[in-house]
Scaffold this motif. Structure first.
Motif, PDB file in Angstrom:
ATOM      1  N   GLU A  55       4.519 -13.187  -2.866  1.00 28.05           N
ATOM      2  CA  GLU A  55       3.776 -12.182  -3.628  1.00 28.05           C
ATOM      3  C   GLU A  55       2.844 -11.406  -2.714  1.00 28.05           C
ATOM      4  N   VAL A  56       2.954 -10.101  -2.771  1.00 31.30           N
ATOM      5  CA  VAL A  56       2.093  -9.201  -2.004  1.00 31.30           C
ATOM      6  C   VAL A  56       1.285  -8.373  -2.996  1.00 31.30           C
ATOM      7  N   ARG A  57      -0.033  -8.414  -2.878  1.00 31.85           N
ATOM      8  CA  ARG A  57      -0.906  -7.651  -3.766  1.00 31.85           C
ATOM      9  C   ARG A  57      -1.279  -6.333  -3.097  1.00 31.85           C
ATOM     10  N   ALA A  58      -1.425  -5.288  -3.907  1.00 33.44           N
ATOM     11  CA  ALA A  58      -1.698  -3.974  -3.330  1.00 33.44           C
ATOM     12  C   ALA A  58      -2.404  -3.069  -4.333  1.00 33.44           C
ATOM     13  N   THR A  59      -3.125  -2.095  -3.812  1.00 32.60           N
ATOM     14  CA  THR A  59      -3.691  -1.021  -4.610  1.00 32.60           C
ATOM     15  C   THR A  59      -2.657   0.095  -4.683  1.00 32.60           C
ATOM     16  N   ALA A  60      -2.297   0.491  -5.886  1.00 25.11           N
ATOM     17  CA  ALA A  60      -1.297   1.542  -6.088  1.00 25.11           C
ATOM     18  C   ALA A  60      -1.994   2.866  -6.360  1.00 25.11           C
ATOM     19  N   LEU A  61      -1.626   3.883  -5.600  1.00 22.35           N
ATOM     20  CA  LEU A  61      -2.199   5.214  -5.742  1.00 22.35           C
ATOM     21  C   LEU A  61      -1.089   6.181  -6.126  1.00 22.35           C
ATOM     22  N   PHE A  62      -1.174   6.764  -7.315  1.00 25.56           N
ATOM     23  CA  PHE A  62      -0.176   7.713  -7.792  1.00 25.56           C
ATOM     24  C   PHE A  62      -0.540   9.108  -7.268  1.00 25.56           C
ATOM     25  N   THR A  63       0.361   9.727  -6.535  1.00 28.29           N
ATOM     26  CA  THR A  63       0.095  11.001  -5.876  1.00 28.29           C
ATOM     27  C   THR A  63       1.080  12.057  -6.342  1.00 28.29           C
ATOM     28  N   ASP A  64       0.559  13.178  -6.817  1.00 30.94           N
ATOM     29  CA  ASP A  64       1.414  14.265  -7.311  1.00 30.94           C
ATOM     30  C   ASP A  64       1.205  15.523  -6.462  1.00 30.94           C
ATOM     31  N   GLU A  65       1.534  15.430  -5.194  1.00 25.71           N
ATOM     32  CA  GLU A  65       1.359  16.542  -4.266  1.00 25.71           C
ATOM     33  C   GLU A  65       2.707  16.936  -3.684  1.00 25.71           C
ATOM     34  N   SER A  66       2.780  18.171  -3.212  1.00 25.58           N
ATOM     35  CA  SER A  66       4.037  18.649  -2.643  1.00 25.58           C
ATOM     36  C   SER A  66       4.384  17.919  -1.354  1.00 25.58           C
ATOM     37  N   THR A  67       3.364  17.475  -0.608  1.00 25.48           N
ATOM     38  CA  THR A  67       3.622  16.763   0.649  1.00 25.48           C
ATOM     39  C   THR A  67       4.120  15.348   0.407  1.00 25.48           C
ATOM     40  N   TYR A  68       3.668  14.715  -0.682  1.00 24.15           N
ATOM     41  CA  TYR A  68       4.166  13.393  -1.058  1.00 24.15           C
ATOM     42  C   TYR A  68       3.982  13.205  -2.550  1.00 24.15           C
ATOM     43  N   THR A  69       5.074  12.915  -3.226  1.00 24.98           N
ATOM     44  CA  THR A  69       5.037  12.654  -4.660  1.00 24.98           C
ATOM     45  C   THR A  69       5.576  11.248  -4.887  1.00 24.98           C
ATOM     46  N   GLY A  70       4.724  10.367  -5.317  1.00 29.77           N
ATOM     47  CA  GLY A  70       5.146   8.990  -5.510  1.00 29.77           C
ATOM     48  C   GLY A  70       3.964   8.052  -5.601  1.00 29.77           C
ATOM     49  N   ILE A  71       4.208   6.769  -5.322  1.00 28.23           N
ATOM     50  CA  ILE A  71       3.191   5.726  -5.435  1.00 28.23           C
ATOM     51  C   ILE A  71       2.963   5.113  -4.061  1.00 28.23           C
ATOM     52  N   SER A  72       1.770   5.310  -3.499  1.00 26.46           N
ATOM     53  CA  SER A  72       1.392   4.655  -2.251  1.00 26.46           C
ATOM     54  C   SER A  72       0.874   3.264  -2.563  1.00 26.46           C
ATOM     55  N   LEU A  73       1.243   2.298  -1.739  1.00 26.05           N
ATOM     56  CA  LEU A  73       0.864   0.900  -1.961  1.00 26.05           C
ATOM     57  C   LEU A  73       0.073   0.408  -0.761  1.00 26.05           C
ATOM     58  N   GLU A  74      -1.254   0.378  -0.914  1.00 28.05           N
ATOM     59  CA  GLU A  74      -2.134  -0.107   0.147  1.00 28.05           C
ATOM     60  C   GLU A  74      -2.332  -1.608  -0.086  1.00 28.05           C
ATOM     61  N   THR A  75      -1.712  -2.416   0.736  1.00 30.62           N
ATOM     62  CA  THR A  75      -1.718  -3.858   0.513  1.00 30.62           C
ATOM     63  C   THR A  75      -3.097  -4.460   0.760  1.00 30.62           C
ATOM     64  N   GLU A  76      -3.240  -5.693   0.324  1.00 31.10           N
ATOM     65  CA  GLU A  76      -4.491  -6.427   0.553  1.00 31.10           C
ATOM     66  C   GLU A  76      -4.811  -6.482   2.040  1.00 31.10           C
ATOM     67  N   GLU A  77      -3.809  -6.728   2.880  1.00 30.02           N
ATOM     68  CA  GLU A  77      -4.021  -6.767   4.324  1.00 30.02           C
ATOM     69  C   GLU A  77      -4.546  -5.434   4.837  1.00 30.02           C
ATOM     70  N   TYR A  78      -3.990  -4.343   4.316  1.00 28.91           N
ATOM     71  CA  TYR A  78      -4.424  -3.008   4.732  1.00 28.91           C
ATOM     72  C   TYR A  78      -5.869  -2.743   4.288  1.00 28.91           C
ATOM     73  N   THR A  79      -6.158  -3.037   3.028  1.00 29.40           N
ATOM     74  CA  THR A  79      -7.494  -2.793   2.482  1.00 29.40           C
ATOM     75  C   THR A  79      -8.559  -3.608   3.213  1.00 29.40           C
ATOM     76  N   MET A  80      -8.233  -4.846   3.574  1.00 31.70           N
ATOM     77  CA  MET A  80      -9.190  -5.719   4.234  1.00 31.70           C
ATOM     78  C   MET A  80      -9.231  -5.498   5.743  1.00 31.70           C
ATOM     79  N   GLY A  81      -8.473  -4.528   6.252  1.00 24.01           N
ATOM     80  CA  GLY A  81      -8.497  -4.203   7.670  1.00 24.01           C
ATOM     81  C   GLY A  81      -7.789  -5.209   8.549  1.00 24.01           C
ATOM     82  N   LEU A  82      -6.884  -6.004   7.963  1.00 22.53           N
ATOM     83  CA  LEU A  82      -6.178  -7.025   8.738  1.00 22.53           C
ATOM     84  C   LEU A  82      -4.896  -6.484   9.363  1.00 22.53           C
ATOM     85  N   SER A  83      -4.351  -5.428   8.768  1.00 19.06           N
ATOM     86  CA  SER A  83      -3.148  -4.816   9.306  1.00 19.06           C
ATOM     87  C   SER A  83      -3.076  -3.375   8.832  1.00 19.06           C
TER      88      SER A  83
END
Length: 230
Positions: A55-83
């Motif tokens: 199980e990988v936990r993440a913050t999901a960010l819904f983005t509706d822009e022309s450069t990227y349309t979709g769901i970004s998933l910033e994982t716990e490791e990313y948020t905590m600065g571990l990776s």
């Protein structure tokens, strides 16, 4: 069976934006992806992914822009600065109907999990979240406020993972901690100021001071979401 709408590059962000909704759960049929959207905004949620049976936990960010349309998933490791590599995405492909859409896996396909490496798009379906699924710890808000006393609790980006928030109370600065099994605690340095259980509901959180702190805060205290954009 509803036919998918064919989308051009120009209207893809607009179509995706129409799917945004608060207090819903997005998931796939296989149970590999679950995103609970709770809080002030309809564009943030708490995700759980099953990648290589982990199980990988993440913050999901819904983005509706022309450069990227979709769901970004910033994982716990990313948020905590571990990776800084542990950040993935689900690229929006097309809308099926008002509650379904297909996505492409993008960088998830390089993680060695056969499900994400299939090359096939995934169908995500949203449904209303049940009240028994609500959890204020994973509710994306900028702050919780009390209409009864001068108390405000401010969240930070790592709140879902550390359980930590900051409390302003009568010119005092305290730490709020979410504990296991719906517990909470107010800390003043190393000292426990209050402790009890929290109850999550739509747009509010009730604190019951059934361990300690009732002399200061009363038996219970209701905190609401002020609905200021985050």
């Amino acid at each position: 069976m509803a036919m998918p709408f064919l989308l051009s590059c120009e209207n893809r962000p607009l179509a995706f934006k129409k799917l945004f909704e608060r207090n819903v759960v997005w998931s796939d049929e296989e149970g590999k992806i679950s995103i609970a959207v709770q809080g002030e905004a309809d564009c943030r949620g708490f995700a759980k992914l099953m990648i290589n049976d982990k199980e990988v936990r993440a913050t999901a960010l819904f983005t509706d822009e022309s450069t990227y349309t979709g769901i970004s998933l910033e994982t716990e490791e990313y948020t905590m600065g571990l990776s800084y590599d542990a950040c993935y995405g689900l690229a929006f492909k097309e809308m099926v109907d008002s509650s379904k859409a297909t996505f492409e896996f993008g960088s998830l396909s390089a993680l060695g999990d056969p499900y994400f490496d299939s090359g096939n798009p995934v169908l995500l379906t949203k449904r209303p979240i049940r009240e028994d699924e609500l959890d204020a710890r994973y509710c994306f808000v900028s702050r919780w406020v009390s209409d009864e006393i001068n108390l405000r609790i401010t969240s930070v980006k790592d709140t879902p993972y550390t359980g930590r928030m900051f409390v302003d109370y009568n010119d005092k600065e305290l730490i709020f901690l979410f504990l296991e099994e719906s517990g909470f605690r107010f800390m003043d340095g190393e000292n426990v100021v209050a402790e009890g259980k929290y109850i999550s509901s739509f747009d509010s959180m009730t604190l019951r001071f059934d361990v300690c702190g009732s002399e200061e805060f009363g038996e219970s205290l209701c905190l609401s979401i002020p609905f200021v954009s985050i």
